[in-house]
Design an enzyme around this catalytic site. Structure first.
Site, short mmCIF file in Angstrom:
data_model
loop_
_atom_site.label_atom_id
_atom_site.label_comp_id
_atom_site.label_asym_id
_atom_site.label_seq_id
_atom_site.Cartn_x
_atom_site.Cartn_y
_atom_site.Cartn_z
N TYR A 143 21.28 45.85 72.46
CA TYR A 143 21.67 47.25 72.27
C TYR A 143 21.08 48.10 73.41
CZ TYR A 143 21.98 51.86 70.07
OH TYR A 143 22.25 53.17 69.80
N CYS A 173 -25.94 49.22 41.24
CA CYS A 173 -27.04 48.26 41.32
C CYS A 173 -28.16 48.71 42.26
CB CYS A 173 -26.52 46.89 41.74
SG CYS A 173 -26.04 46.80 43.47
N ASP A 189 15.70 64.80 47.85
CA ASP A 189 14.84 65.97 48.02
C ASP A 189 14.68 66.22 49.52
OD1 ASP A 189 13.26 68.05 47.41
OD2 ASP A 189 11.52 66.87 46.79
N CYS A 247 -21.15 48.54 48.94
CA CYS A 247 -22.40 48.10 48.34
C CYS A 247 -22.69 46.71 48.88
CB CYS A 247 -22.25 48.05 46.82
SG CYS A 247 -23.44 46.97 46.01
N TYR A 275 27.38 63.44 50.80
CA TYR A 275 27.83 63.43 49.41
C TYR A 275 28.91 64.45 49.09
CZ TYR A 275 24.10 66.96 49.30
OH TYR A 275 23.29 68.02 49.58
N GLU A 326 24.49 59.66 41.34
CA GLU A 326 23.76 59.30 42.56
C GLU A 326 22.41 60.02 42.57
OE1 GLU A 326 26.53 60.58 45.53
OE2 GLU A 326 26.19 62.68 45.12
N CYS A 371 -26.10 51.91 46.21
CA CYS A 371 -25.03 51.66 45.24
C CYS A 371 -25.36 52.35 43.91
CB CYS A 371 -24.87 50.16 45.04
SG CYS A 371 -23.76 49.76 43.68
N LYS A 382 19.38 62.46 43.44
CA LYS A 382 19.31 63.80 44.01
C LYS A 382 18.25 63.77 45.09
CE LYS A 382 19.14 68.66 43.16
NZ LYS A 382 18.21 68.95 44.24
N LYS A 427 17.12 66.79 36.41
CA LYS A 427 15.89 66.77 37.22
C LYS A 427 14.82 65.91 36.55
CE LYS A 427 15.16 69.59 40.28
NZ LYS A 427 15.47 70.88 40.83
N CYS A 480 -24.32 42.70 42.11
CA CYS A 480 -23.93 44.01 41.58
C CYS A 480 -23.00 43.83 40.38
CB CYS A 480 -23.23 44.80 42.68
SG CYS A 480 -22.59 46.39 42.11
C1 9MJ Z 1 21.62 65.84 46.60
N1 9MJ Z 1 20.76 66.81 46.86
O1 9MJ Z 1 21.31 64.67 46.69
C2 9MJ Z 1 24.74 67.36 45.83
N2 9MJ Z 1 22.97 66.21 46.23
O2 9MJ Z 1 26.90 68.29 45.36
C3 9MJ Z 1 23.96 65.35 45.85
N3 9MJ Z 1 23.46 67.45 46.19
C4 9MJ Z 1 25.63 68.46 45.69
N4 9MJ Z 1 25.06 66.06 45.61
C5 9MJ Z 1 27.46 69.52 45.31
N5 9MJ Z 1 23.82 64.01 45.77
C6 9MJ Z 1 26.53 70.44 45.62
C7 9MJ Z 1 25.35 69.77 45.88
#
Ligand code: 9MJ
Length: 698
Positions: free
Chosen positions: A40, A416, A122, A431, A230, A118, A413, A120, A319, A437
């Site tokens: 690559y 002991c 963060d 220790c 998504y 699926e 320690c 969520k 959540k 011990c």
């Molecule tokens: C997250 N945060 O993983 C949506 N999201 O769909 C997924 N957020 C979303 N879908 C419509 N998996 C509005 C937000």
């Protein structure tokens, strides 16, 4: 080198761009590279050289343009033509049921709704705009209507295609998804930051946000960011499949990375089941998630449902409960571990974190306490992640009371009284009492009895504590001298549990060399190393007699582990314990070895793919110990492809190339050929762990 003609150079550059993009997709999106990294790199270097020679050939979607453009003064504001929505939250099963009921009522549906489920993510919501298949803009969500253009930064993210693959994409396609930082990458950049004396990021989300908001894209380019897509915003000159899951599949075909966790579930029961299963696996994912998103799968139904204010009526985020709380750090105690390491532990004012009462949290070591400036009496943020030991994330400086105390590690320690010494790395304090011990003794015995070691069922931590405290047991070997009468005299030991424990002790005597080695608790000898040692040497005697150099021939044994092994076996005390264990009847089947110089798979190359019933590292080790080479990508030079469940493109390629494909039983046959089968074992009168034959009475 002669300069190429313009036409020839243009053709070659176009070919290289396509080829590099294709490999990029296989590597970053499918996580399934087709060629080695060196190959690559060679393609990329060729394209760079060609573009340097003919700057006119540089296109914005060239893979060479990912390294990061020049710094910006600020980010341009952009308008989202289709608003970027947020999600309604559900914090309980009841709220999920409420959501599902509202959906069914609005759709006037008697039937169960089909949902796409699926994780969520963060991270940060991002919109990618493709015109005629080329990425022209990337923008943050902002307030949903107006965001910021972070195009140059997003271009540096390897899993974001600069040009869509395959065909059939709409002329204008705005894809939405989440940019995040994988946990492994987060740890790495934070470690690097600390080495430079900087603070690092508080969590992966901040790290991703900070990286994306860099004015200098060259900095973003160095940050390990990734994206899952998504959804779709603006779309014209083309169409999508009629369901969410199929449209996500389309995105994937066009080279966009989508969550491998996406599933179709039926009704609210299916949603709740998915939620629980994912919650259990949450800690094993390489990214932070804060819940599960459920979306009505049919796009026609989504259209009927529409929106309320800024959230769609067809989606909900279930959540996970909050995982961080604030509490007061009351005291710092010091615990002594199995290998003598001293660990400071925070005693906390009890606080409920994600449904569990937390009273203690590990502080790791003195350096960490200093770095986070944690003082006794501080208000702190505590995080509980699944079944991992709770952590003190940070102090709340604004709330620091005037009478906090600075903590200092002891020089002797706390259990002991032996002298405390510092490891070579300067971080860990230990220790020096060894098995003198009581704390180290207790931990060594707990480890010996643990499930992955000798697996002595019913010998829990509390029982070991009693046994050590009453001086009934001072080494693992003493366990096998325990009798019914002694055990019956202990707290909470009725006749039945006593009987069961005696039976479990008896059963545990029949083990494997690898387990036994692991159970001994030799420093740095974990399960994998124990297995590697057992496979390589075959007998305890051979391991005991091996010198530092011979030990290092084992795949994951370096000078430090080798030194620990030699030190362990040299100690008269340890020799005595080993002798007693074997005398008590601990035994294992002989590991019949090929002669060390006979490596039946020498020169053979293997690729492992799909889900296998054992960890890949173990299979790899077993193959390597027979001389085989294990590589990541399939080529004509591959001798065998071992295919587990759900094997994908590597298996397809192997079939195309007509390579030999093994399933797991096939692999076992190859590994367990006659000369390596466990041989039967004979009785013998005397423990001879240093004798010729270790296959003992069974
Ligand atoms: C997250 N945060 O993983 C949506 N999201 O769909 C997924 N957020 C979303 N879908 C419509 N998996 C509005 C937000």
């Amino acid at each position: 080198m002669t300069a190429r003609g313009d036409g020839e150079a243009r053709l070659r550059a176009a070919w290289l761009r396509d080829e590099i993009s294709r490999h990029n997709y296989h590597y970053y999106v499918l996580d399934d590279p087709l060629i080695p990294d060196s190959e690559y790199d060679r393609l990329l270097r060729e394209l760079q050289a060609l573009e340097a020679e003919h700057p006119k050939l540089i296109t914005p979607d060239s893979p060479t343009q990912r390294v990061g453009a020049s710094p910006l003064d600020g980010f341009d504001e952009i308008q989202h033509r289709v608003p970027m929505l947020s999600l309604e939250n559900a914090f309980s099963d009841e709220e999920m049921e409420g959501f599902d009921q509202r959906v069914r009522e609005r759709l006037e549906s008697e039937q169960e709704i089909v949902y796409a489920a699926e994780p969520k993510m963060d991270g940060l919501a991002i919109s990618l705009r493709y015109e005629k298949g080329v990425l022209v803009q990337a923008a943050t969500r902002g307030d949903g209507t107006r965001g910021e253009a972070v195009t140059q930064n997003v271009r540096t993210i390897p899993s974001v295609p600069l040009r869509l693959l395959a065909d059939g994409w709409p002329e204008i396609l705005e894809v939405r998804g989440e940019i995040y930082m994988p946990l492994s990458g987060f740890e790495r950049i934070n470690q690097q930051a600390r080495k430079r004396g900087e603070k690092g990021f508080a969590n992966p989300r901040n790290a991703a946000a900070g990286s994306l908001r860099q004015l200098d894209p060259r900095i973003t380019a160095q940050r390990p960011l990734a994206m899952f897509c998504y959804g779709v915003g603006e779309l014209s000159g083309g169409d999508l499949a009629p369901s969410y899951h199929e449209s996500v599949r389309q995105l994937s075909r066009w080279g966009l990375r989508v969550s491998p966790e996406l599933r179709i579930v039926n009704g609210v029961a299916g949603c709740l089941d998915y939620y629980r299963r994912l919650a259990e696996r949450r800690e094993h994912l390489d990214y932070d998630i804060d819940g599960v998103v459920f979306k009505v799968d049919s796009l026609a139904q989504q259209r009927v449902l529409g929106f309320v204010s800024r959230a769609p009526r067809w989606a909900v985020a279930r959540k996970f409960p909050a995982q961080e709380e604030i509490t007061r750090l009351l005291e710092i105690d010091v615990q002594v571990g199995r290998t003598g390491a001293l660990t400071p532990v925070a005693r906390l004012k009890p606080v409920t974190v994600a449904g569990v009462t937390v009273t203690n949290a590990t502080l790791h070591n003195a350096e960490e306490i200093q770095r986070k400036d944690i003082r006794i009496g501080d208000w702190v943020i505590v995080r509980r992640a699944g079944d991992v030991i709770p952590q003190v994330v940070r102090v709340i400086p604004d709330r620091r009371p005037p009478d906090t105390r600075i903590f200092q590690m002891p020089d002797s320690c706390p259990v002991c009284g032996s002298e405390v010494i510092q490891d070579a790395d300067g971080v860990v304090l230990r220790c020096s009492g060894g098995l003198y011990c009581p704390a180290q003794r207790r931990e060594a015995i707990k480890h010996f009895a643990s499930r992955r070691a000798m697996d002595i069922e019913g010998l829990g931590d509390k029982l070991v504590e009693q046994l050590v405290k009453r001086q009934l047991v001072s080494s693992p070997a003493d366990l096998y001298q325990l009798d019914q009468e002694t055990l019956a005299g202990l707290e909470r030991m009725g006749e039945k549990s006593t009987h069961n424990l005696i039976q479990a002790l008896q059963r545990s005597k029949s083990t494997t060399l690898a387990r036994f080695l692991f159970a001994l608790g030799i420093r740095e000898v974990g399960e994998a190393t124990a297995q590697a040692l057992a496979t390589h040497f075959g007998t305890l005697k051979a391991i005991h007699q091996a010198g530092i150099e011979a030990l290092q021939e084992v795949s994951d044994v370096g000078p430090v582990v080798a030194e620990h092994l030699v030190t362990f076996f040299r100690q008269p005390h340890n020799q005595e314990v080993l002798e007693k264990l074997l005398e008590a009847g601990v035994h294992w089947p002989a590991v019949a070895m090929p002669a060390v110089d006979r490596q039946p798979l020498k020169g053979k190359s293997f690729v492992l793919t799909g889900t296998l019933s054992q960890p890949r590292s173990q299979i790899k080790e077993a193959l390597q110990s027979l001389g085989a080479k294990v590589t990541g990508s399939v080529s004509k030079k591959t001798d065998y492809v071992v295919a587990g469940v759900d094997a994908g493109s590597k298996l397809e390629k192997a079939e195309r190339l007509g390579l030999e494909i093994l399933d797991e039983p096939g692999l076992e046959r190859l590994l367990g050929g006659d000369e390596r089968k466990n041989v039967g074992h004979k009785n013998r009168a005397r423990p001879t762990w240093l004798g010729d034959d270790e296959s003992t009475q069974a």
